[in-house]
Design a protein around this motif. Structure first.
Motif, mmCIF file in Angstrom:
data_model
loop_
_atom_site.group_PDB
_atom_site.id
_atom_site.type_symbol
_atom_site.label_atom_id
_atom_site.label_comp_id
_atom_site.label_asym_id
_atom_site.label_seq_id
_atom_site.Cartn_x
_atom_site.Cartn_y
_atom_site.Cartn_z
ATOM 1 N N THR A 70 0.841 -1.191 0.000
ATOM 2 C CA THR A 70 0.000 0.000 0.000
ATOM 3 C C THR A 70 0.878 1.244 0.000
ATOM 4 O OG1 THR A 70 -0.096 0.038 2.411
ATOM 5 C CG2 THR A 70 -1.855 -1.135 1.266
ATOM 6 N N VAL A 71 0.361 2.297 -0.588
ATOM 7 C CA VAL A 71 1.059 3.575 -0.634
ATOM 8 C C VAL A 71 0.143 4.638 -0.064
ATOM 9 C CG1 VAL A 71 2.136 5.305 -2.113
ATOM 10 C CG2 VAL A 71 2.325 2.884 -2.697
ATOM 11 N N THR A 72 0.629 5.402 0.901
ATOM 12 C CA THR A 72 -0.105 6.527 1.458
ATOM 13 C C THR A 72 0.833 7.729 1.514
ATOM 14 O OG1 THR A 72 0.456 5.898 3.720
ATOM 15 C CG2 THR A 72 -1.641 5.106 2.866
ATOM 16 N N THR A 73 0.254 8.914 1.438
ATOM 17 C CA THR A 73 1.041 10.139 1.522
ATOM 18 C C THR A 73 0.360 11.087 2.486
ATOM 19 O OG1 THR A 73 1.653 9.871 -0.792
ATOM 20 C CG2 THR A 73 2.101 11.993 0.206
ATOM 21 N N GLU A 74 1.151 11.644 3.398
ATOM 22 C CA GLU A 74 0.623 12.595 4.362
ATOM 23 C C GLU A 74 1.629 13.721 4.522
ATOM 24 O OE1 GLU A 74 -0.624 12.791 9.048
ATOM 25 O OE2 GLU A 74 -0.732 10.872 8.007
ATOM 26 N N ASN A 75 1.205 14.940 4.230
ATOM 27 C CA ASN A 75 2.058 16.130 4.294
ATOM 28 C C ASN A 75 3.316 15.982 3.458
ATOM 29 O OD1 ASN A 75 0.280 17.420 6.057
ATOM 30 N ND2 ASN A 75 1.253 16.505 7.842
ATOM 31 N N GLY A 76 3.200 15.362 2.308
ATOM 32 C CA GLY A 76 4.334 15.211 1.407
ATOM 33 C C GLY A 76 5.246 14.042 1.721
ATOM 34 N N VAL A 77 4.980 13.291 2.784
ATOM 35 C CA VAL A 77 5.785 12.129 3.161
ATOM 36 C C VAL A 77 5.098 10.878 2.631
ATOM 37 C CG1 VAL A 77 6.748 10.790 5.072
ATOM 38 C CG2 VAL A 77 6.637 13.279 5.232
ATOM 39 N N VAL A 78 5.797 10.138 1.772
ATOM 40 C CA VAL A 78 5.244 8.937 1.152
ATOM 41 C C VAL A 78 5.569 7.743 2.046
ATOM 42 C CG1 VAL A 78 5.275 7.460 -0.886
ATOM 43 C CG2 VAL A 78 5.547 9.929 -1.141
ATOM 44 N N ARG A 79 4.561 6.987 2.408
ATOM 45 C CA ARG A 79 4.752 5.777 3.217
ATOM 46 C C ARG A 79 4.374 4.571 2.378
ATOM 47 N NH1 ARG A 79 5.635 6.988 8.463
ATOM 48 N NH2 ARG A 79 5.012 9.061 9.143
ATOM 49 N N VAL A 80 5.318 3.651 2.266
ATOM 50 C CA VAL A 80 5.097 2.423 1.509
ATOM 51 C C VAL A 80 5.070 1.294 2.527
ATOM 52 C CG1 VAL A 80 5.925 0.975 -0.359
ATOM 53 C CG2 VAL A 80 6.378 3.415 -0.418
ATOM 54 N N GLY A 81 3.939 0.572 2.590
ATOM 55 C CA GLY A 81 3.783 -0.489 3.571
ATOM 56 C C GLY A 81 3.264 -1.753 2.934
ATOM 57 N N GLY A 82 3.262 -2.811 3.726
ATOM 58 C CA GLY A 82 2.756 -4.088 3.256
ATOM 59 C C GLY A 82 3.722 -5.214 3.562
ATOM 60 N N VAL A 83 3.581 -6.287 2.788
ATOM 61 C CA VAL A 83 4.397 -7.484 2.986
ATOM 62 C C VAL A 83 4.949 -7.923 1.636
ATOM 63 C CG1 VAL A 83 4.362 -9.897 3.747
ATOM 64 C CG2 VAL A 83 2.950 -8.204 4.924
ATOM 65 N N VAL A 84 6.254 -8.216 1.608
ATOM 66 C CA VAL A 84 6.872 -8.791 0.409
ATOM 67 C C VAL A 84 7.663 -10.024 0.830
ATOM 68 C CG1 VAL A 84 7.023 -6.624 -0.862
ATOM 69 C CG2 VAL A 84 8.928 -7.325 0.552
ATOM 70 N N ARG A 85 7.799 -10.958 -0.106
ATOM 71 C CA ARG A 85 8.538 -12.186 0.169
ATOM 72 C C ARG A 85 9.843 -12.264 -0.598
ATOM 73 N NH1 ARG A 85 6.006 -16.526 2.780
ATOM 74 N NH2 ARG A 85 3.979 -15.914 3.548
ATOM 75 N N ASP A 86 10.086 -11.310 -1.471
ATOM 76 C CA ASP A 86 11.299 -11.316 -2.276
ATOM 77 C C ASP A 86 12.060 -10.018 -2.009
ATOM 78 O OD1 ASP A 86 13.248 -11.849 -4.115
ATOM 79 O OD2 ASP A 86 11.982 -11.576 -5.875
ATOM 80 N N LEU A 87 13.345 -10.147 -1.688
ATOM 81 C CA LEU A 87 14.153 -8.979 -1.363
ATOM 82 C C LEU A 87 14.322 -8.049 -2.566
ATOM 83 C CD1 LEU A 87 15.557 -7.828 1.073
ATOM 84 C CD2 LEU A 87 17.646 -8.985 0.385
ATOM 85 N N SER A 88 14.388 -8.608 -3.753
ATOM 86 C CA SER A 88 14.506 -7.762 -4.944
ATOM 87 C C SER A 88 13.236 -6.930 -5.160
ATOM 88 C CB SER A 88 14.826 -8.597 -6.181
ATOM 89 O OG SER A 88 13.761 -9.477 -6.468
#
Length: 125
Positions: free
Chosen positions: A75-93
Motif C-alpha cells: 500500500t502507498v499513502t502520503t501525508e504532508n508530502g511524506v510517502v509511506r510504503v507499507g505491506g508485505v513482500v517475500r522477495d528482497l529484490s
C-alpha cells in the motif's frame, strides 16, 4: 630610475580606473554617480507542490505498471508530502525495486519504508 617609475604610474592608474592629474586623483565620469533608482518589480516563482492524493496515485500507478514487481500486498499513502510504503513482500529484490520506484517518483520528498520482509522458507511456506 625616477623616470621609469613615473612612466608606470599612469598605466597603474588607468588599470584601476582612475586618472592621476597633478598631485590629486579624480574619478572617471559616471562611476562615482549612484545608479538611478528604478521601479523594480520582484516576481516570486513558487513551484506547485503535488497534493498528497496526486503523489499517492503516481507512486501506486508506477508500482502497478512495473511487470517485475509483485505489489499485491503493498500500500502507498502520503501525508504532508511524506510517502509511506507499507505491506508485505517475500522477495528482497521486490522490496528494493519498490523503494527505488517510490523514491524516483517522490523526488525530493521523504519516503518511509514500512514494508515487512517475510522470506519464503525452504518448504515453500
Amino acid at each position: 630610475m625616477a623616470g621609469k617609475q613615473q612612466g608606470k604610474r599612469p598605466l597603474l592608474a588607468m588599470t584601476l580606473g582612475v586618472a592621476a592629474c597633478g598631485g590629486g586623483f579624480f574619478s572617471i565620469p559616471g562611476l562615482s554617480e549612484p545608479p538611478p533608482e528604478k521601479n523594480l518589480q520582484r516576481e516570486i516563482v513558487v513551484r506547485a507542490r503535488a497534493t498528497d492524493a496526486t503523489l499517492t496515485e503516481k507512486v501506486s500507478t508506477a508500482l502497478q505498471s512495473d511487470p517485475y514487481i509483485l505489489t499485491d500486498h503493498v500500500t502507498v499513502t502520503t501525508e504532508n508530502g511524506v510517502v509511506r510504503v507499507g505491506g508485505v513482500v517475500r522477495d528482497l529484490s521486490d522490496l528494493f525495486a519498490i523503494l527505488r520506484t517510490a523514491r524516483r517518483i517522490a523526488g525530493s520528498r521523504r519516503v518511509v519504508n514500512e514494508i515487512d520482509f517475510q522470506p519464503v522458507d525452504d518448504d515453500g511456506n
